[in-house]
Design a protein around this motif. Structure first.
Motif, short mmCIF file in Angstrom:
data_model
loop_
_atom_site.label_atom_id
_atom_site.label_comp_id
_atom_site.label_asym_id
_atom_site.label_seq_id
_atom_site.Cartn_x
_atom_site.Cartn_y
_atom_site.Cartn_z
N VAL A 1 63.37 33.62 73.20
CA VAL A 1 64.31 32.65 73.78
C VAL A 1 64.33 31.39 72.93
CG1 VAL A 1 64.74 31.15 75.77
CG2 VAL A 1 64.19 33.57 76.12
N ILE A 2 63.15 30.90 72.56
CA ILE A 2 63.06 29.70 71.72
C ILE A 2 63.72 29.97 70.37
CG2 ILE A 2 61.44 28.23 70.46
CD1 ILE A 2 59.54 28.59 72.92
N LEU A 3 63.48 31.13 69.79
CA LEU A 3 64.05 31.48 68.49
C LEU A 3 65.57 31.50 68.54
CD1 LEU A 3 63.25 32.27 65.60
CD2 LEU A 3 63.29 34.65 66.35
N LEU B 1 58.98 40.20 66.25
CA LEU B 1 59.14 38.74 66.24
C LEU B 1 59.11 38.20 64.81
CD1 LEU B 1 59.49 36.12 67.82
CD2 LEU B 1 57.00 35.98 67.97
N PHE B 2 58.23 38.72 64.00
CA PHE B 2 58.18 38.31 62.59
C PHE B 2 59.51 38.60 61.89
CE2 PHE B 2 57.26 38.76 58.11
CZ PHE B 2 56.52 37.61 57.85
N VAL B 3 60.07 39.78 62.15
CA VAL B 3 61.36 40.15 61.55
C VAL B 3 62.46 39.21 62.06
CG1 VAL B 3 63.15 41.95 61.50
CG2 VAL B 3 60.76 42.54 61.09
N VAL C 1 73.91 35.64 63.91
CA VAL C 1 72.55 36.19 63.87
C VAL C 1 72.03 36.51 65.27
CG1 VAL C 1 70.19 35.74 63.08
CG2 VAL C 1 72.12 35.00 61.69
N VAL C 2 72.56 35.83 66.29
CA VAL C 2 72.06 36.03 67.66
C VAL C 2 72.11 37.50 68.10
CG1 VAL C 2 72.46 35.46 70.10
CG2 VAL C 2 72.40 33.64 68.39
N ARG D 1 64.17 25.23 63.78
CA ARG D 1 62.95 24.47 64.06
C ARG D 1 61.82 25.39 64.49
NH1 ARG D 1 64.57 20.19 68.13
NH2 ARG D 1 66.73 20.70 67.73
N ALA D 2 62.15 26.44 65.22
CA ALA D 2 61.11 27.30 65.79
C ALA D 2 60.60 28.35 64.82
CB ALA D 2 61.66 27.98 67.04
#
Length: 140
Positions: free
Chosen positions: A19-21, A87-89, A107-108, A27-28
């Motif tokens: 969600v933050i990403l 998550l890394f990807v 990108v979303v 920034r995240a």
């Protein structure tokens, strides 16, 4: 803490990070790509090294892989593996997109797909990059 509680904690952490990403990607991403996967890597290593050994487990056949994940602790390790790498990807996509002039809203869907279906999201992202490259070449 039980394996089920650790599973829930890892899932909740990953969901919050995604969600933050999506909401504040630039920034995240630099923080999320390091801190959370490292934390999950530590959980993964712990779960993997403390899981009961299964003599029928291995990587030589589907049945052996299934046997590897017969215990909850081993299954937790496998799931955390997915969470960390996906998550890394996702973070990599966010950081890579500006270099290829991909708008963050494009990108979303890639991020959402990566969160839910890992490699399918990565494939979509690569297709977007390819389309952006072809558009750039065509406009020159």
């Amino acid at each position: 803490m039980s394996d089920a509680q650790l599973f829930q904690y890892a899932n909740t952490t990953a969901l919050c990070c995604w969600v933050i990403l999506i909401l504040i990607p630039r920034r995240a991403a630099p923080i999320l790509r390091l801190v959370v996967p490292v934390g999950m890597a530590l959980l993964y290593i712990w779960a993997l090294t403390t899981a009961p050994a299964n003599p029928d487990g291995g990587f030589g056949s589907l049945a052996q892989v299934k046997a590897l994940f017969a215990q909850d602790r081993a299954l937790l390790a496998g799931w955390v593996h997915y969470l960390a790498f996906d998550l890394f990807v996702g973070c990599w996509m966010v950081l890579d997109a500006p270099e290829h002039k991909l708008h963050r809203l494009l990108v979303v869907p890639c991020l959402l797909l990566t969160f839910m279906f890992g490699p399918a999201g990565l494939l979509l992202y690569y297709l977007l990059r390819l389309a952006a490259r072809q558009r750039s070449v065509a406009s020159q």
